[in-house]
Enzyme design. Structure first.
Site, mmCIF file in Angstrom:
data_model
loop_
_atom_site.group_PDB
_atom_site.id
_atom_site.type_symbol
_atom_site.label_atom_id
_atom_site.label_comp_id
_atom_site.label_asym_id
_atom_site.label_seq_id
_atom_site.Cartn_x
_atom_site.Cartn_y
_atom_site.Cartn_z
ATOM 1 N N HIS A 22 0.865 -1.192 0.005
ATOM 2 C CA HIS A 22 0.047 0.200 0.299
ATOM 3 C C HIS A 22 1.060 1.273 -0.511
ATOM 4 C CE1 HIS A 22 -3.245 2.613 0.922
ATOM 5 N NE2 HIS A 22 -3.060 2.910 2.473
ATOM 6 N N ASP A 41 2.276 6.294 5.852
ATOM 7 C CA ASP A 41 2.453 5.795 6.772
ATOM 8 C C ASP A 41 3.013 4.217 6.429
ATOM 9 O OD1 ASP A 41 -0.027 5.278 5.958
ATOM 10 O OD2 ASP A 41 -0.950 4.552 7.801
ATOM 11 N N ASP A 98 -3.711 -2.720 5.548
ATOM 12 C CA ASP A 98 -4.260 -1.874 6.681
ATOM 13 C C ASP A 98 -5.986 -2.850 7.334
ATOM 14 O OD1 ASP A 98 -3.552 0.778 6.840
ATOM 15 O OD2 ASP A 98 -4.428 1.385 4.872
HETATM 16 FE FE1 FEO Z 1 -4.104 3.680 4.199
HETATM 17 FE FE2 FEO Z 1 -2.688 2.794 7.314
HETATM 18 O O1 FEO Z 1 -2.553 3.801 5.333
#
Ligand code: FEO
Length: 392
Positions: A78, A82, A163
């Site tokens: 992803h 983060d 996530d």
């Molecule tokens: Fe969609 Fe934890 O980032």
């Protein structure tokens, strides 16, 4: 600050963010973790990374296990920073490594980092042999970005879910049973309500793709690892993504001079008299991301605001903007409020509910200045009618 071995040769090497309190509008009172996983086999893979600011934690944990230059593959499930923020540092330390990601992942990583790494696009049906183990990739677009992907290791029955199944929770514990079901379910529900809710169809598709996959561990990219409550959390995801709602009411309101507040409590009285469990959330006292956790499972939602100038209060406008983005479906709705002149707020709330395609079985209530006893009785009666509609 230690790497944690979750299975032989497979390590949690993530970062714990004890301090973050606001995650693009989501109040993270308990902080969070960014989970990265290192698989050391004949080939070495780093599965996802962490937020750039906390890269040192991850790099330290990886170095406890292996020299960074030994990493053969960095897998990005992803693109959101983060999880990808520390990729540049890792790729600098292991320039020979291939960067595995989905097609959209490559596009997104190129846009974010402007680097021409050794990309290798993978997706559903592709497998990577690591020696004694392997990784299979499953695209899960829009759970919750177009690039999103999960990765499965069949030999160990581990799902690296990114996530999905995450929770924002900073903790020294690494496993669900160390926290307890009630608490971890609450955190997973808030996460789902604030991040995953709009993507019900995609979640259903992803759950269907995983339905015949044996899973012993779910390793998400935030919070604890699931090992004891896997059937339970899968059931909750099934319920949330198919909008199986509870016959209960949620009243969300704000008030200027307590008139809308009086109406909220009269409605609460009417609903409770008919045996409906009611949660009342003032937007003065509750953050919108916490209110969304209540929205997740409530069938009946009542929104109340007085009219300020020519519209709803800014606190309610903020909440409904957030609500419309998250698109909860299949609800019953009801709008109420007070006004001095104009009185547009209630109509605006009706329009919000119409835009969400909620059914409003009882006409909304709009009261001039301060509700009198007759108007409060009408609100109690509206509560009774809403209860009947809810229990139908
Ligand atoms: Fe969609 Fe934890 O980032």
């Amino acid at each position: 600050m230690s790497a944690h071995e979750i299975k032989k040769g497979i390590y949690w090497v993530g970062a714990i963010d004890w301090d973050v309190r606001n995650f693009h509008g989501y109040l993270t009172q308990q902080g969070t973790t960014y989970n990265a996983y290192l698989v050391v086999d004949e080939k070495v893979v780093l599965i996802d990374t962490v937020k750039k600011d906390l890269a040192d934690q991850m790099l330290h944990r990886i170095r406890q296990v292996i020299d960074l230059s030994k990493i053969d593959y960095v897998l990005s499930n992803h693109v959101e920073p983060d999880h990808s923020g520390a990729i540049p540092l890792v790729m600098n330390a292991a320039p020979q490594a291939s960067l595995l990601t989905s097609k959209k992942g490559e596009q997104g990583l190129r846009r974010h980092y402007k680097s021409d790494w050794n990309f290798q696009v993978v997706g559903t049906g592709d497998t990577l042999n690591l020696g004694s183990r392997s990784l299979s990739f499953i695209n899960t677009p829009m759970v919750h970005w177009p690039d999103s992907m999960v990765t499965y290791m069949p030999e160990e029955k581990i799902l690296f879910s990114n996530d999905a199944f995450g929770q924002h929770l900073a903790t020294a514990q690494r496993y669900d049973d160390e926290i307890g079901w009630t608490s971890v379910k609450k955190d997973a529900a808030k996460y789902y309500a604030n991040i995953v809710l709009p993507f019900d169809k995609q979640v259903n598709k992803a759950l269907a793709a995983l339905s015949d996959v044996a899973i012993e561990l779910i390793c998400p990219s935030h919070g604890i690892i699931w090992r004891s409550f896997i059937p339970k959390i899968l059931r909750e995801y099934q319920k949330w993504s198919t909008h199986q709602l509870e016959p209960k009411a949620l009243i969300v309101y704000d008030s200027m001079w307590n008139s809308t507040k009086k109406m909220a409590w009269a409605l609460e009285q009417g609903l409770s008299e008919k045996g409906i469990p009611v949660t009342v959330r003032s937007l003065k006292a509750n953050h919108i991301s916490d209110v969304m956790t209540d929205v997740l499972t409530s069938k009946l939602i009542l929104l109340g605001s007085p009219t300020l100038n020519n519209g709803m209060l800014p606190t309610m406008a903020e909440f409904v903007t957030y609500l419309k983005g998250l698109r909860p479906k299949n609800r019953l709705g009801f709008a109420f409020g007070s006004y001095g002149w104009g009185g547009q707020a209630v109509g605006e709330l009706d329009n919000v509910m119409a835009s969400l395609k909620w059914e409003c079985p009882v006409p909304s209530l709009n009261v001039e200045y301060v509700p009198d006893q007759e108007e409060l009785t009408a609100a109690i009666e509206a509560g009774h009618q809403l209860a009947e509609a809810l229990l139908k």
